[in-house]
Motif scaffolding. Sequence first.
Motif, PDB file in Angstrom:
ATOM      1  N   GLN A 334       0.925  -9.511   5.755  1.00 41.63           N
ATOM      2  CA  GLN A 334       0.553 -10.632   4.897  1.00 41.63           C
ATOM      3  C   GLN A 334      -0.917 -11.005   5.090  1.00 41.63           C
ATOM      4  OE1 GLN A 334       2.744 -11.836   2.449  1.00 41.63           O
ATOM      5  NE2 GLN A 334       3.607  -9.898   3.214  1.00 41.63           N
ATOM      6  N   ILE A 335      -1.418 -10.793   6.297  1.00 39.80           N
ATOM      7  CA  ILE A 335      -2.844 -10.993   6.542  1.00 39.80           C
ATOM      8  C   ILE A 335      -3.649  -9.968   5.747  1.00 39.80           C
ATOM      9  CG2 ILE A 335      -4.659 -10.866   8.301  1.00 39.80           C
ATOM     10  CD1 ILE A 335      -2.610 -11.903  10.329  1.00 39.80           C
ATOM     11  N   VAL A 336      -3.192  -8.722   5.791  1.00 45.23           N
ATOM     12  CA  VAL A 336      -3.875  -7.670   5.054  1.00 45.23           C
ATOM     13  C   VAL A 336      -3.847  -7.962   3.559  1.00 45.23           C
ATOM     14  CG1 VAL A 336      -3.835  -5.216   4.489  1.00 45.23           C
ATOM     15  CG2 VAL A 336      -3.362  -5.953   6.838  1.00 45.23           C
ATOM     16  N   ARG A 337      -2.718  -8.458   3.068  1.00 51.91           N
ATOM     17  CA  ARG A 337      -2.610  -8.788   1.644  1.00 51.91           C
ATOM     18  C   ARG A 337      -3.641  -9.822   1.228  1.00 51.91           C
ATOM     19  NH1 ARG A 337       0.273 -12.855  -1.333  1.00 51.91           N
ATOM     20  NH2 ARG A 337       1.314 -13.631   0.553  1.00 51.91           N
ATOM     21  N   GLU A 362       0.082   2.930  19.374  1.00 54.60           N
ATOM     22  CA  GLU A 362       0.176   3.252  17.946  1.00 54.60           C
ATOM     23  C   GLU A 362       0.269   2.002  17.075  1.00 54.60           C
ATOM     24  OE1 GLU A 362       3.264   6.003  17.103  1.00 54.60           O
ATOM     25  OE2 GLU A 362       2.497   7.555  18.463  1.00 54.60           O
ATOM     26  N   ALA A 363       0.915   0.940  17.601  1.00 52.94           N
ATOM     27  CA  ALA A 363       1.057  -0.289  16.818  1.00 52.94           C
ATOM     28  C   ALA A 363      -0.312  -0.882  16.500  1.00 52.94           C
ATOM     29  CB  ALA A 363       1.922  -1.301  17.574  1.00 52.94           C
ATOM     30  N   LEU A 364      -1.174  -0.974  17.520  1.00 59.12           N
ATOM     31  CA  LEU A 364      -2.505  -1.521  17.297  1.00 59.12           C
ATOM     32  C   LEU A 364      -3.325  -0.623  16.386  1.00 59.12           C
ATOM     33  CD1 LEU A 364      -4.620  -3.687  17.903  1.00 59.12           C
ATOM     34  CD2 LEU A 364      -5.283  -2.375  19.937  1.00 59.12           C
ATOM     35  N   ASP A 365      -3.213   0.680  16.583  1.00 59.34           N
ATOM     36  CA  ASP A 365      -3.953   1.614  15.726  1.00 59.34           C
ATOM     37  C   ASP A 365      -3.551   1.450  14.268  1.00 59.34           C
ATOM     38  OD1 ASP A 365      -5.265   2.601  17.904  1.00 59.34           O
ATOM     39  OD2 ASP A 365      -3.963   4.358  18.149  1.00 59.34           O
ATOM     40  N   THR A 366      -2.256   1.240  14.036  1.00 56.57           N
ATOM     41  CA  THR A 366      -1.779   1.062  12.666  1.00 56.57           C
ATOM     42  C   THR A 366      -2.340  -0.210  12.053  1.00 56.57           C
ATOM     43  OG1 THR A 366       0.278   2.262  13.140  1.00 56.57           O
ATOM     44  CG2 THR A 366       0.282   0.785  11.235  1.00 56.57           C
ATOM     45  N   ILE A 367      -2.292  -1.316  12.822  1.00 54.90           N
ATOM     46  CA  ILE A 367      -2.783  -2.597  12.323  1.00 54.90           C
ATOM     47  C   ILE A 367      -4.280  -2.527  12.033  1.00 54.90           C
ATOM     48  CG2 ILE A 367      -3.163  -5.015  12.949  1.00 54.90           C
ATOM     49  CD1 ILE A 367      -0.541  -4.873  14.539  1.00 54.90           C
ATOM     50  N   ILE A 368      -5.042  -2.007  12.984  1.00 54.03           N
ATOM     51  CA  ILE A 368      -6.493  -1.910  12.780  1.00 54.03           C
ATOM     52  C   ILE A 368      -6.821  -0.985  11.600  1.00 54.03           C
ATOM     53  CG2 ILE A 368      -8.631  -1.039  13.793  1.00 54.03           C
ATOM     54  CD1 ILE A 368      -7.767  -2.180  16.443  1.00 54.03           C
ATOM     55  N   GLY A 369      -6.049   0.070  11.462  1.00 53.09           N
ATOM     56  CA  GLY A 369      -6.285   0.977  10.338  1.00 53.09           C
ATOM     57  C   GLY A 369      -6.117   0.284   8.998  1.00 53.09           C
ATOM     58  N   LEU A 371      -6.450  -2.961   8.481  1.00 54.31           N
ATOM     59  CA  LEU A 371      -7.529  -3.942   8.353  1.00 54.31           C
ATOM     60  C   LEU A 371      -8.819  -3.271   7.898  1.00 54.31           C
ATOM     61  CD1 LEU A 371      -6.831  -6.068  11.562  1.00 54.31           C
ATOM     62  CD2 LEU A 371      -6.420  -6.767   9.203  1.00 54.31           C
ATOM     63  N   ILE A 372      -9.059  -2.085   8.411  1.00 50.61           N
ATOM     64  CA  ILE A 372     -10.247  -1.328   7.991  1.00 50.61           C
ATOM     65  C   ILE A 372     -10.130  -0.950   6.514  1.00 50.61           C
ATOM     66  CG2 ILE A 372     -11.496   0.844   8.288  1.00 50.61           C
ATOM     67  CD1 ILE A 372     -10.871   0.687  11.283  1.00 50.61           C
ATOM     68  N   ASN A 373      -8.946  -0.525   6.115  1.00 48.95           N
ATOM     69  CA  ASN A 373      -8.730  -0.145   4.717  1.00 48.95           C
ATOM     70  C   ASN A 373      -8.864  -1.337   3.765  1.00 48.95           C
ATOM     71  OD1 ASN A 373      -8.272   2.536   5.398  1.00 48.95           O
ATOM     72  ND2 ASN A 373      -6.048   2.266   5.574  1.00 48.95           N
ATOM     73  N   ALA A 374      -8.702  -2.553   4.318  1.00 45.38           N
ATOM     74  CA  ALA A 374      -8.877  -3.747   3.489  1.00 45.38           C
ATOM     75  C   ALA A 374     -10.346  -4.048   3.242  1.00 45.38           C
ATOM     76  CB  ALA A 374      -8.202  -4.944   4.156  1.00 45.38           C
ATOM     77  N   GLY A 375     -11.252  -3.298   3.912  1.00 45.87           N
ATOM     78  CA  GLY A 375     -12.679  -3.455   3.655  1.00 45.87           C
ATOM     79  C   GLY A 375     -13.454  -4.119   4.770  1.00 45.87           C
ATOM     80  N   TYR A 376     -13.038  -3.915   6.032  1.00 47.94           N
ATOM     81  CA  TYR A 376     -13.673  -4.637   7.134  1.00 47.94           C
ATOM     82  C   TYR A 376     -14.029  -3.711   8.296  1.00 47.94           C
ATOM     83  CZ  TYR A 376     -12.332  -8.902   4.757  1.00 47.94           C
ATOM     84  OH  TYR A 376     -12.215  -9.892   3.828  1.00 47.94           O
ATOM     85  N   LEU A 401     -15.452  -8.079  10.119  1.00 47.49           N
ATOM     86  CA  LEU A 401     -16.591  -8.479   9.288  1.00 47.49           C
ATOM     87  C   LEU A 401     -16.574  -7.621   8.025  1.00 47.49           C
ATOM     88  CD1 LEU A 401     -19.342  -8.625  12.071  1.00 47.49           C
ATOM     89  CD2 LEU A 401     -18.084 -10.552  11.093  1.00 47.49           C
ATOM     90  N   ARG A 402     -16.667  -8.273   6.885  1.00 47.36           N
ATOM     91  CA  ARG A 402     -16.587  -7.557   5.626  1.00 47.36           C
ATOM     92  C   ARG A 402     -17.703  -6.511   5.529  1.00 47.36           C
ATOM     93  NH1 ARG A 402     -16.927 -11.491   0.966  1.00 47.36           N
ATOM     94  NH2 ARG A 402     -19.168 -11.075   1.113  1.00 47.36           N
ATOM     95  N   LYS A 403     -17.331  -5.325   5.148  1.00 49.50           N
ATOM     96  CA  LYS A 403     -18.308  -4.240   5.035  1.00 49.50           C
ATOM     97  C   LYS A 403     -19.373  -4.569   3.998  1.00 49.50           C
ATOM     98  CE  LYS A 403     -15.089  -0.605   6.434  1.00 49.50           C
ATOM     99  NZ  LYS A 403     -14.383   0.651   6.060  1.00 49.50           N
ATOM    100  N   GLY A 404     -20.624  -4.269   4.342  1.00 49.72           N
ATOM    101  CA  GLY A 404     -21.721  -4.561   3.446  1.00 49.72           C
ATOM    102  C   GLY A 404     -22.243  -5.975   3.563  1.00 49.72           C
ATOM    103  N   LEU A 405     -21.695  -6.751   4.520  1.00 49.28           N
ATOM    104  CA  LEU A 405     -22.135  -8.134   4.686  1.00 49.28           C
ATOM    105  C   LEU A 405     -23.597  -8.176   5.119  1.00 49.28           C
ATOM    106  CD1 LEU A 405     -20.904 -10.997   4.481  1.00 49.28           C
ATOM    107  CD2 LEU A 405     -20.479 -10.899   6.942  1.00 49.28           C
ATOM    108  N   GLN A 406     -24.003  -7.179   5.908  1.00 46.60           N
ATOM    109  CA  GLN A 406     -25.391  -7.075   6.338  1.00 46.60           C
ATOM    110  C   GLN A 406     -25.920  -5.698   5.967  1.00 46.60           C
ATOM    111  OE1 GLN A 406     -25.255  -8.014  10.541  1.00 46.60           O
ATOM    112  NE2 GLN A 406     -25.474 -10.205  10.146  1.00 46.60           N
ATOM    113  N   SER A 407     -27.202  -5.644   5.660  1.00 47.56           N
ATOM    114  CA  SER A 407     -27.801  -4.380   5.215  1.00 47.56           C
ATOM    115  C   SER A 407     -27.753  -3.318   6.310  1.00 47.56           C
ATOM    116  CB  SER A 407     -29.248  -4.615   4.767  1.00 47.56           C
ATOM    117  OG  SER A 407     -30.005  -5.208   5.818  1.00 47.56           O
TER     118      SER A 407
END
Length: 648
Positions: A334-337, A362-369, A371-376, A401-407
């Motif tokens: 739901q956070i990812v959503r 594996e649980a943490l790797d899945t969650i972080i993966g 979150l990364i796919n959400a654009g961070y 941190l949202r990707k592209g937030l800083q140059s």
Amino acid sequence: MREKSPSDTPSAMNQIDLEPVLAVPPALTTRAFNLLREAGCVAMRWHSGGRYGSRTHTIDDDPTHTEALSIHHPSSEAECTRHSNGNEPSSKHLRPSVVTGTSSAKRMGLPLTLTGGAHVSSIMHTLKESRTAQYVSQTAEHISGDAIQPGDSAQTDMPRSAAAQALVDLLQLPGVELQHKPITLHTNIPKDESIDAEHIRTVEVARSRLREFSNVQIPGSGMKREEQRLEPPAFTFVELFAGIGGFGVGLEALGGKCVFASELLPSCIATYETNLCTDYITGGHVAGDIYEVPDEFIPTHDILVGGFPCQTFSGLGEQNGISDASGRGMLYTQIVRVLKAKQPQAFLLENVPGLLKCDDGEALDTIIGELINAGYDVSHEVVNAKCLTAQSRKRLYIVGLRKGLQSVYEPFTFPCIPDLGLRAIDILQSDSEIHEATPVPIENSIRGANLHADNTAHRDHAMPGCESSTKPGRSDLESLYRLSDAQLNQLTNARKWKPSKLAWPDKPLNTLNSHYGVSVGKGESQLVPSPAPHNPRRLTPRECARVMGFPDSYTLLNRDPSSRQGREAYLKEQYRMLGNAVCPPVITALAGSVLARCTGTLGHRNRDDWASTGVEVAVALSLGAVSPNRLESLLQRLQDTHVVHIVE
């Protein structure tokens, strides 16, 4: 009998520096201690005065140094032959072979508690007046828990206690006398570690910051809490799995405002809405099940925060992880959503360190993966709250941190947090504070009801004109928090419990969890030692809030007298909510560094350095959770050791 007043001695010692001591011949030391222990006259290892074990004095028999009260042989030798179990003469156990009718050259002194000393003194004075029968009855009541105070009349027709008679026999032996000796310290007390000020990073804290979170007047502050004016929000945030608002308290301290929050439990929602600003939330109320909230109902915001449920990842459970049958392991989705739908600039999440090892990582790797796919860009680190709270509490924090937030991308750096060195003594309430505290009635606080202005200074007292029907009295300290004798007996026989696990004043507390206060007799809850002869007690909800770093301005709701919820159920609910919470000062410190990476679009009120501001406010928030009677001395220590510098 021999009596001497301290005022008659050459030194005339101050009674404050003296303690009652029962002097006995060396051969009687063990037997005497056991009898005094049974009568509740000495401090045990779970009492505040017995932490480091028993102490002894060496009695040099110089009567000019102390006052003394002694009784020589009883009027009849037969009176000294009754043993406590009635099977054999007590003279074999009580009368040392070296005693010849006068005190031996060197004796052992057994320190007594103040009440124990008064009790022994009363016994010896009674014996002096040849009222042994009255004393035996009095001692029997003392051992049963209803001691007769000196001067009270005793019921002489009560059955005689064997233990009481054994103590009578002991106190009548030659060489046994009551003295008052200078208090001695244990030889095995560990030394405090010195602090090297050269390696400490001093944090500057504005005095105005301290006023924001303190319920007491900071020396030199000159302004009360209710005189402050609210400033416009510096940023907005969404809080998922909000609980009682630990994230919200930490972020509001930085000037943020919540625009959406969700939580399932009604008790948590009521506490949240009482303490946090909901003016920016549509409808003014916390939402329920996040699964039922559509994306379009959640406003745009700057930061998303949440402590997604940790039970499936915690080492205290089975660690079923993401695949847990209850579905709790998937709540992070739901956070990812929300992240995908609203794309806030950053997020800050919290969970238990067990997530690092759950399913072999594996649980943490899945969650972080995801979150990364959400654009961070995602970073994580385990942070211990002991620097800013009075407990050791390790938690895993995940920052995005949202990707592209800083140059130019730079990895997120977790802040350096100063160690305030908080200990149990800094958060504990005195017995008088516990008796006086009256939580706000829940029916008058739910759904963000306004608090009376007079109540702001101490919001866990009842509002004027709204008296609580459950106002604690002196019996509540015993019935609600103090262990019963049966519980203490179970505790002392528990294999995994030791007196060293108590919340001793100079030590940090253990991690507060949601099961606190349950099965206290099994040693699963850290208890507070009390002076002899009182049993240890549980932490109060206010003390638990302080342990977590919630300032005293944070309101703890009382149980609804009209509900069927019992007092014990109410306490367990409070313990559960607080044990599941996050530590607001830690959130403030971390959020400052997160905000420092979002400086391109947020309104900053001319703040040049969010990171240093976060640490400064975190320290001030921590000090707001300190017991008022400890705050001034703690501030002085922090300034003397260059940890904190108070600036005007």
